[in-house]
Design a protein around this motif. Sequence first.
Motif, PDB file in Angstrom:
ATOM      1  N   ASP A 416      -4.533  -3.727 -21.126  1.00  0.00           N
ATOM      2  CA  ASP A 416      -4.674  -2.480 -21.834  1.00  0.00           C
ATOM      3  C   ASP A 416      -3.748  -1.587 -21.246  1.00  0.00           C
ATOM      4  OD1 ASP A 416      -5.850  -0.144 -22.611  1.00  0.00           O
ATOM      5  OD2 ASP A 416      -7.465  -0.150 -21.152  1.00  0.00           O
ATOM      6  N   LEU A 417      -2.692  -1.200 -21.693  1.00  0.00           N
ATOM      7  CA  LEU A 417      -1.516  -0.257 -21.282  1.00  0.00           C
ATOM      8  C   LEU A 417      -1.932   1.151 -21.134  1.00  0.00           C
ATOM      9  CD1 LEU A 417       2.145  -1.298 -22.234  1.00  0.00           C
ATOM     10  CD2 LEU A 417       0.624  -2.121 -20.314  1.00  0.00           C
ATOM     11  N   ARG A 418      -2.106   1.824 -19.964  1.00  0.00           N
ATOM     12  CA  ARG A 418      -2.097   3.142 -19.347  1.00  0.00           C
ATOM     13  C   ARG A 418      -1.655   3.580 -18.482  1.00  0.00           C
ATOM     14  NH1 ARG A 418      -8.537   4.126 -19.462  1.00  0.00           N
ATOM     15  NH2 ARG A 418      -8.645   2.851 -21.466  1.00  0.00           N
ATOM     16  N   ARG A 419      -1.658   4.934 -17.963  1.00  0.00           N
ATOM     17  CA  ARG A 419      -1.310   5.381 -16.617  1.00  0.00           C
ATOM     18  C   ARG A 419      -2.137   4.899 -15.749  1.00  0.00           C
ATOM     19  NH1 ARG A 419       2.116  10.697 -15.748  1.00  0.00           N
ATOM     20  NH2 ARG A 419       0.727  11.272 -14.312  1.00  0.00           N
ATOM     21  N   ARG A 420      -1.881   4.036 -14.613  1.00  0.00           N
ATOM     22  CA  ARG A 420      -3.050   3.653 -13.651  1.00  0.00           C
ATOM     23  C   ARG A 420      -2.212   3.766 -12.478  1.00  0.00           C
ATOM     24  NH1 ARG A 420      -3.939  -0.246 -17.472  1.00  0.00           N
ATOM     25  NH2 ARG A 420      -6.376  -0.206 -17.851  1.00  0.00           N
ATOM     26  N   ILE A 421      -2.796   3.908 -11.445  1.00  0.00           N
ATOM     27  CA  ILE A 421      -2.458   3.801  -9.768  1.00  0.00           C
ATOM     28  C   ILE A 421      -3.488   2.738  -9.348  1.00  0.00           C
ATOM     29  CG2 ILE A 421      -2.592   4.772  -7.506  1.00  0.00           C
ATOM     30  CD1 ILE A 421      -1.642   7.571  -8.985  1.00  0.00           C
ATOM     31  N   LEU A 422      -2.823   1.851  -8.579  1.00  0.00           N
ATOM     32  CA  LEU A 422      -3.300   0.678  -7.942  1.00  0.00           C
ATOM     33  C   LEU A 422      -3.267   0.973  -6.516  1.00  0.00           C
ATOM     34  CD1 LEU A 422      -5.153  -2.228  -7.506  1.00  0.00           C
ATOM     35  CD2 LEU A 422      -3.004  -3.193  -8.279  1.00  0.00           C
ATOM     36  N   ILE A 423      -4.297   1.010  -5.658  1.00  0.00           N
ATOM     37  CA  ILE A 423      -4.124   1.158  -4.180  1.00  0.00           C
ATOM     38  C   ILE A 423      -4.432   0.238  -3.459  1.00  0.00           C
ATOM     39  CG2 ILE A 423      -5.059   2.791  -2.323  1.00  0.00           C
ATOM     40  CD1 ILE A 423      -5.411   5.078  -4.482  1.00  0.00           C
ATOM     41  N   VAL A 424      -3.799  -0.498  -2.614  1.00  0.00           N
ATOM     42  CA  VAL A 424      -4.203  -1.666  -1.698  1.00  0.00           C
ATOM     43  C   VAL A 424      -4.314  -1.140  -0.465  1.00  0.00           C
ATOM     44  CG1 VAL A 424      -3.620  -3.994  -1.083  1.00  0.00           C
ATOM     45  CG2 VAL A 424      -3.131  -3.268  -3.343  1.00  0.00           C
ATOM     46  N   ASP A 425      -5.438  -1.039   0.476  1.00  0.00           N
ATOM     47  CA  ASP A 425      -5.440  -0.419   1.619  1.00  0.00           C
ATOM     48  C   ASP A 425      -5.307  -1.829   2.777  1.00  0.00           C
ATOM     49  OD1 ASP A 425      -5.830   1.145   3.758  1.00  0.00           O
ATOM     50  OD2 ASP A 425      -7.455   2.313   2.901  1.00  0.00           O
ATOM     51  N   GLU A 426      -4.975  -1.502   3.798  1.00  0.00           N
ATOM     52  CA  GLU A 426      -4.560  -2.374   4.749  1.00  0.00           C
ATOM     53  C   GLU A 426      -4.035  -3.915   3.958  1.00  0.00           C
ATOM     54  OE1 GLU A 426      -5.203  -1.446   7.475  1.00  0.00           O
ATOM     55  OE2 GLU A 426      -6.806  -0.144   7.882  1.00  0.00           O
ATOM     56  N   ALA A 427      -2.753  -3.491   3.437  1.00  0.00           N
ATOM     57  CA  ALA A 427      -2.061  -4.583   2.647  1.00  0.00           C
ATOM     58  C   ALA A 427      -1.313  -5.596   3.595  1.00  0.00           C
ATOM     59  CB  ALA A 427      -0.800  -3.824   2.007  1.00  0.00           C
ATOM     60  N   TRP A 428      -1.481  -5.352   5.095  1.00  0.00           N
ATOM     61  CA  TRP A 428      -1.114  -6.434   5.951  1.00  0.00           C
ATOM     62  C   TRP A 428      -2.024  -7.694   5.887  1.00  0.00           C
ATOM     63  CZ3 TRP A 428      -4.606  -7.779   9.813  1.00  0.00           C
ATOM     64  CH2 TRP A 428      -5.542  -6.910   9.865  1.00  0.00           C
ATOM     65  N   TYR A 429      -3.458  -7.577   5.353  1.00  0.00           N
ATOM     66  CA  TYR A 429      -4.081  -9.039   5.170  1.00  0.00           C
ATOM     67  C   TYR A 429      -3.493  -9.666   4.285  1.00  0.00           C
ATOM     68  CZ  TYR A 429      -8.644  -7.074   7.218  1.00  0.00           C
ATOM     69  OH  TYR A 429      -9.365  -6.407   7.789  1.00  0.00           O
ATOM     70  N   LEU A 430      -2.595  -8.999   3.098  1.00  0.00           N
ATOM     71  CA  LEU A 430      -2.051 -10.014   2.277  1.00  0.00           C
ATOM     72  C   LEU A 430      -0.598 -10.447   2.719  1.00  0.00           C
ATOM     73  CD1 LEU A 430      -3.086  -7.997  -1.001  1.00  0.00           C
ATOM     74  CD2 LEU A 430      -3.677 -10.151  -0.354  1.00  0.00           C
ATOM     75  N   MET A 431       0.007  -9.811   3.536  1.00  0.00           N
ATOM     76  CA  MET A 431       1.299 -10.116   4.049  1.00  0.00           C
ATOM     77  C   MET A 431       0.937 -11.063   5.069  1.00  0.00           C
ATOM     78  SD  MET A 431       3.588  -8.342   2.918  1.00  0.00           S
ATOM     79  CE  MET A 431       3.149  -7.298   1.337  1.00  0.00           C
ATOM     80  N   LYS A 432      -0.130 -11.573   5.824  1.00  0.00           N
ATOM     81  CA  LYS A 432      -0.170 -12.516   6.816  1.00  0.00           C
ATOM     82  C   LYS A 432       0.109 -13.966   6.029  1.00  0.00           C
ATOM     83  CE  LYS A 432      -4.526 -11.799   8.012  1.00  0.00           C
ATOM     84  NZ  LYS A 432      -5.620 -11.763   8.969  1.00  0.00           N
ATOM     85  N   TYR A 433       0.062 -14.063   4.747  1.00  0.00           N
ATOM     86  CA  TYR A 433       0.287 -15.333   4.031  1.00  0.00           C
ATOM     87  C   TYR A 433       1.304 -15.112   3.061  1.00  0.00           C
ATOM     88  CZ  TYR A 433      -4.515 -16.125   5.537  1.00  0.00           C
ATOM     89  OH  TYR A 433      -5.506 -16.262   6.461  1.00  0.00           O
ATOM     90  N   PRO A 434       2.546 -16.224   3.089  1.00  0.00           N
ATOM     91  CA  PRO A 434       3.606 -16.078   2.280  1.00  0.00           C
ATOM     92  C   PRO A 434       3.386 -15.933   0.603  1.00  0.00           C
ATOM     93  CG  PRO A 434       3.801 -17.546   3.821  1.00  0.00           C
ATOM     94  CD  PRO A 434       2.476 -17.302   3.988  1.00  0.00           C
ATOM     95  N   ASP A 435       2.141 -16.725   0.356  1.00  0.00           N
ATOM     96  CA  ASP A 435       1.603 -16.783  -1.073  1.00  0.00           C
ATOM     97  C   ASP A 435       1.330 -15.537  -1.605  1.00  0.00           C
ATOM     98  OD1 ASP A 435       2.616 -19.745  -2.050  1.00  0.00           O
ATOM     99  OD2 ASP A 435       1.616 -19.865   0.248  1.00  0.00           O
ATOM    100  N   SER A 436       0.328 -14.682  -0.868  1.00  0.00           N
ATOM    101  CA  SER A 436      -0.293 -13.329  -1.222  1.00  0.00           C
ATOM    102  C   SER A 436       0.729 -12.358  -1.172  1.00  0.00           C
ATOM    103  CB  SER A 436      -1.521 -13.352  -0.455  1.00  0.00           C
ATOM    104  OG  SER A 436      -1.242 -13.224   0.951  1.00  0.00           O
TER     105      SER A 436
END
Length: 502
Positions: A416-436
Amino acid sequence: YDYLKIGNIYFRTLFVSGYPRFVNANWLYPVISFDHSLDISMFIYPRDSKEILDSLKRKIGEMEATIQSDTKRGKVLDPSVQVSLDDALSLQQQLAKGAERFFQFGLYVTIPAETVEELDQVTKQVKSTLGALLIVGKNATLQMDEAFKTTIPICTDRLMVTRNMDTTSLATTFPFTSSELTANEGVLYGINEHNDSLIIFDRFTMENANTVVLGKSGGGKSYLVKLESVRSLMFGTEVIIIDPEAEYKTLCDAIGGQYISFSFNSQSKINPFDLAGVYEEGENELGLKILSLHGLFKVIMGKLTPSEDALLDRALILTYKMKGITPDPATQKKEPPLMEDLYKTLIGMEDLDAKGLADRIEKFIKGSLSGLFDQKSNVDIKNTFTVFSVRELEDELRPIAMYIILDSIWTRVKKDLRRRILIVDEAWYLMKYPDSATFIYSIAKRARKYYLGLTTITQDIEDFLASDYGKAIVNNSSMQILLKQSPAAVDVVSKTFYLSEG
C-alpha cells in the motif's frame, strides 16, 4: 517634535546621515539582529551613469584646481581632498568601463516603545550600535510624521536623505548573508543560530527521504524525532515507530495512536512467513522473502555452515510448496506457513544437519519462547501513528523481534503505497548482526521507491559506524542530524562526516 504616539505605542525614526569610508559585507547585521524590534527601510535609486560621469568630471576638475592652487601658494595639502580625488578617479574609471553602476541609498530606522523613557533608552542603544560601525544616525526632528511613513511598507521615501554609492558598496548593505538551511515547504526542525531563520525541510522532496540521528544518551534524539513525527503527521504522513524502550507510549496515547507491545503475554502476533501478495514486474516476491528469512534465521541460529545454509534454503522452499505457494504470483495469496511448518519440514528431511537446525528453532515452537513468533499474524496497521514496542523482551530477543517487525512493515509498505516515515530507535541492536544490518541497509536503499523515509536513531555511534552497513546507511540518508556527542565518539563522527575541529 521628536517622537510620534499612535495608540499606546511611541515611535521615533532615525535617518542615517554619515557612513564610514570602508565597510565589510553584512555590516548591517548588528542593526538587523538588534535585541529590540526595529522597522528598517532601505531606498535604492539607480542613477544614469552619463549624468554621474559629467558631474564627476566637474568635481575632479574642482579638486585638482584646489590642490594646484594650494601647491602654488606653498600651503600644506588637505589630505581629505587628496583622498576624495583618488576615490573619484577610481570611480570614474569603473563607471566608464561599465564595471560599476551608480545609486543613491537612503537608510531609515523606526524604533517602537511602550514608554517615552524606554524609547529614549533604546534610541541611545541603536545610536551607539550604529556609532560602533562609524555610522551617524540622527533623529528626524520635526519630521516624525514623514519619517514614520517612510518606514512603513508603502515604498515612499518622504525624507530623501541619501548617500551616493556604487554597486559594490551597495551590495555590502544586503543584510542576510549567513547561510540559510531551509526549503519552502515541510516541517520545522529548529532555528538557525547564525541568523535566527527557521530550518524547514520536507524530506520527501530530497533525493531520498532517509534520516540518520546520532547523539549520546540524553542528547535530545527522541525528543527531536517525536517532534518531527508529530509535525509530519499533521501534513498527512503515516508514522511507524519501532521502540525498544517504550519511550513513545505517552506520545502515542496522547495523539490516539496504535500501541502494539510484543511480549509472551501480548495478544499481538506477527508471522515472519507472511508475503506481500503484490506482483511487481521483474521481481521474484517469494525469492526475496526467502532471502529475508535466511537473514532472520541467521540472527536466530547464529553462524551457519555452507551446507546448513543450503539445507535451510531447501527447507524454506519446501515449506512454502507444501502450502501450495510457488514463485507463480497467483499462488502467493494463499495462507502462508508458520515457523512450526518449517520445523516439521526440517525434522522430515531425516538429515543430521537438518535435525541440528530444527533443534536450534525448537525453543520457539515448543520450548521456553513458544507463542512469540510461531503464530498467525493478527496485527493490522490501521492507524496513521503506530508504535511497536519490544521493551518486554529480553535483550537477546530484541534484534529478532525488531527484524520480524521491520520485515512485516516492509511487506505492508510494498502492498500500500503512501507517504510514510519508519523510525527505528536504538538501531545499533540491528547492527550487532551482519544479517540484520544487511536487511536494514536494503530497506534504506529501496525505501525511496516505495515513498518511505527511514529514520535511524542510535546512541552507540561507534558500534553503528564501525559496521560498513552503518556507514552505508549514513551515506544513503539525505538528512544527517548530529546532536550532542560523547567525547569518546567525536573522532569517529568527525572522520565519518569530514568535520573540522571547530
